[in-house]
Design a protein around this motif. Sequence first.
Motif, mmCIF file in Angstrom:
data_model
loop_
_atom_site.group_PDB
_atom_site.id
_atom_site.type_symbol
_atom_site.label_atom_id
_atom_site.label_comp_id
_atom_site.label_asym_id
_atom_site.label_seq_id
_atom_site.Cartn_x
_atom_site.Cartn_y
_atom_site.Cartn_z
ATOM 1 N N SER A 109 0.839 -1.210 0.000
ATOM 2 C CA SER A 109 0.000 0.000 0.000
ATOM 3 C C SER A 109 0.869 1.252 0.000
ATOM 4 N N GLN A 110 2.010 1.201 0.716
ATOM 5 C CA GLN A 110 2.932 2.354 0.680
ATOM 6 C C GLN A 110 3.446 2.564 -0.748
ATOM 7 N N LEU A 111 3.775 1.448 -1.423
ATOM 8 C CA LEU A 111 4.258 1.566 -2.806
ATOM 9 C C LEU A 111 3.172 2.183 -3.688
ATOM 10 N N ALA A 112 1.925 1.790 -3.427
ATOM 11 C CA ALA A 112 0.808 2.326 -4.223
ATOM 12 C C ALA A 112 0.706 3.839 -4.045
ATOM 13 N N VAL A 113 0.882 4.313 -2.811
ATOM 14 C CA VAL A 113 0.817 5.761 -2.561
ATOM 15 C C VAL A 113 1.939 6.475 -3.307
ATOM 16 N N LEU A 114 3.154 5.910 -3.227
ATOM 17 C CA LEU A 114 4.302 6.559 -3.883
ATOM 18 C C LEU A 114 4.101 6.617 -5.400
ATOM 19 N N ALA A 115 3.576 5.524 -5.956
ATOM 20 C CA ALA A 115 3.331 5.505 -7.395
ATOM 21 C C ALA A 115 2.236 6.521 -7.741
ATOM 22 N N ALA A 116 1.187 6.577 -6.913
ATOM 23 C CA ALA A 116 0.087 7.529 -7.151
ATOM 24 C C ALA A 116 0.616 8.956 -7.104
ATOM 25 N N LEU A 117 1.503 9.199 -6.161
ATOM 26 C CA LEU A 117 2.096 10.532 -6.004
ATOM 27 C C LEU A 117 2.868 10.912 -7.273
ATOM 28 N N ALA A 118 3.692 9.992 -7.756
ATOM 29 C CA ALA A 118 4.517 10.273 -8.934
ATOM 30 C C ALA A 118 3.632 10.496 -10.167
ATOM 31 N N PHE A 119 2.672 9.591 -10.392
ATOM 32 C CA PHE A 119 1.828 9.718 -11.592
ATOM 33 C C PHE A 119 0.954 10.973 -11.524
ATOM 34 N N THR A 120 0.438 11.277 -10.327
ATOM 35 C CA THR A 120 -0.430 12.451 -10.198
ATOM 36 C C THR A 120 0.380 13.719 -10.457
ATOM 37 N N ALA A 121 1.593 13.777 -9.876
ATOM 38 C CA ALA A 121 2.421 14.982 -10.063
ATOM 39 C C ALA A 121 2.730 15.184 -11.543
ATOM 40 N N ASN A 122 2.774 14.100 -12.300
ATOM 41 C CA ASN A 122 3.111 14.187 -13.725
ATOM 42 C C ASN A 122 1.860 14.202 -14.609
ATOM 43 N N ASP A 123 0.690 14.183 -13.941
ATOM 44 C CA ASP A 123 -0.579 14.107 -14.654
ATOM 45 C C ASP A 123 -0.567 12.960 -15.677
#
Length: 593
Positions: free
Chosen positions: A402-416
């Motif tokens: 779940s932590q990995l999911a948050v980090l991936a979500a953070l990266a993809f969201t920041a890059n739209d």
Amino acid sequence: MCGIIGYIGAGDVCRIIVSGLKRLEYRGYDSMGVAIGNGGTIEVRKGAGRIDDLVNRFHMLDLKGDRGVGHVRWATHGSPNDTNAHPQLDCTGKIAVVHNGIIENFDELKRMLEARGHVFRSQTDTEVVAHLIEEELKKHADFEAAFRSALRELRGSFALGVVYADDAESLYFARMESPLVLGVGDHGMFAASDVPAFLEHTRRVVLMDDGEYAILRRNSWEVKEIESGRTVPKEVHEVSWTLEMAEKGGYPHFMLKEIYEQPEAIAATLAGSLKRIGEFADMLYNHDKVILVGMGTSFHSALFGKYILQRVLGITPIVEEASEFRYLYDGVLDDDTLVVAITQSGETADTLAAIKLAKRSGSKVLSIVNVVGSMATRLSDGVIYTHAGPEIGVAATKTYTSQLAVLAALAFTANDDRDGINDLRKVPEKIRETLNVRDRVAELADVVRDKRGFFYISRGVNVPTAMEGALKLKEISYVYAEGLSAGELKHGPLAVVEEGTPVIAIAPADDLYKKTLMNVEEAKARGAFTVLLSDEHGDGDAADFQIDMPEMNPLLTPMVYAVPLQLLAYELAVRLGRDPDKPRNLAKSVTVE
Ligand code: F6R
């Protein structure tokens, strides 16, 4: 994750509900509460704290009634306190609601209801349900119609239980992507998040499906579709579980159960975090320096964070073990630095010390935490929660992915990056598919059960996966293992490899696959017993043992490839007679430095 229960029937209703809640404590334990109906009145008692303390503090067992609902909470929206504990009430105090799940559109609903004069007391998403039913009652003459109409407005996941003061004959429940099961007793009817809650009273259960609601009466039950209101014919099943088996959902250990809960945990984490993650993504851009810190498994998440943030955003974060952070960064931090602290418990002493140093130095702190209201959340400028639910096994499994999911979500969201987010949403399904390799992993565990030293190797984004695989093995089976980059192997560790040494390679079919395979061959040439985890099936005899993995976005493979490694550690621990849930010398929260 929270737990709900409801009962209508003969006997000491509140005692039956409280003892059911104790069986659900594994689903949440930061607060609890009950709403007991007695004819035309309902009484609510609730608070933050452990069940026994609250039962005494509020004299709960003195409550008399003919029906009721109860709740154990694992906070998601709103910190654990008396007001946010469930049940939640409407304005009239006649409708009491307990809920497990996340109402995704609660912001919109709350604004609409406030505009119509409803007064909210808590920060929970659940309270909107009580007010929404109250609002619907203005349009519908009977409670069932108002309840169904409210359900149709809700988005997200829910298992709901409702007691209504003006309907002494019934209790109402509904299910959407959160577990809920009915119990058919001789003297009354039950509903709960999980069978153990009522197993001492009945073994006869009715399984509810998503999109259904139920009406319980003393001597009858009925399940209907939320969308159409049509009755759904259901069978009554007899379960043969013992109470202990049932608490673990039929699994022999919590760790195994938690491994299997990963699809649900990641889906809940994405549902809970994706909406708000944009504001945190901005923090990444607004600082010159980003430092990711954590310990143990959370440190491995931080390492993954470095890869994904670098690959997706092109920024170059630094990663440090929280315990070393203070020796390196005291006196050199400033307000241009963002520290991202990763901690499941939010109470790890080393990580808290790193957070405090960052704050003292004027840096901003963003935490990724599973336990709502924990110390890390109180010290940080921003918090992103993993919604993995309580993790009882000492070894981190579902909280890691779940932590990995948050980090991936953070990266993809920041890059739209919409494609990235779409791929991320597919991860729960990929994990479900991967859980089918359990038998194959068990076969491998039989082959390597007597080995005393393991290597886990990979390249790129899966180097942290190799390290995490090795940590899981050490932690619960007490067998030495090292996880490292495949390139590093021949710079020293290869000297340890001898006839039969297991070398496990994590090698998705990406641009690094061939290179990792070369390292596998090097190890094989020195007599290693080589194991390959890959979605590349063409090189049949590349390794002595292959575990087939699903095809997917290579950047997201760490979440999925962690699963067979967790299973391998588990299978070996069991074969070696260890207790995977309580490994020696270790504690779930390490609150000393
Ligand atoms: C390993 C494990 C530990 C924790 C570490 C940090 O399975 O659970 O290595 O990851 O103690 O704990 P949190 O994440 O609570 O800060």
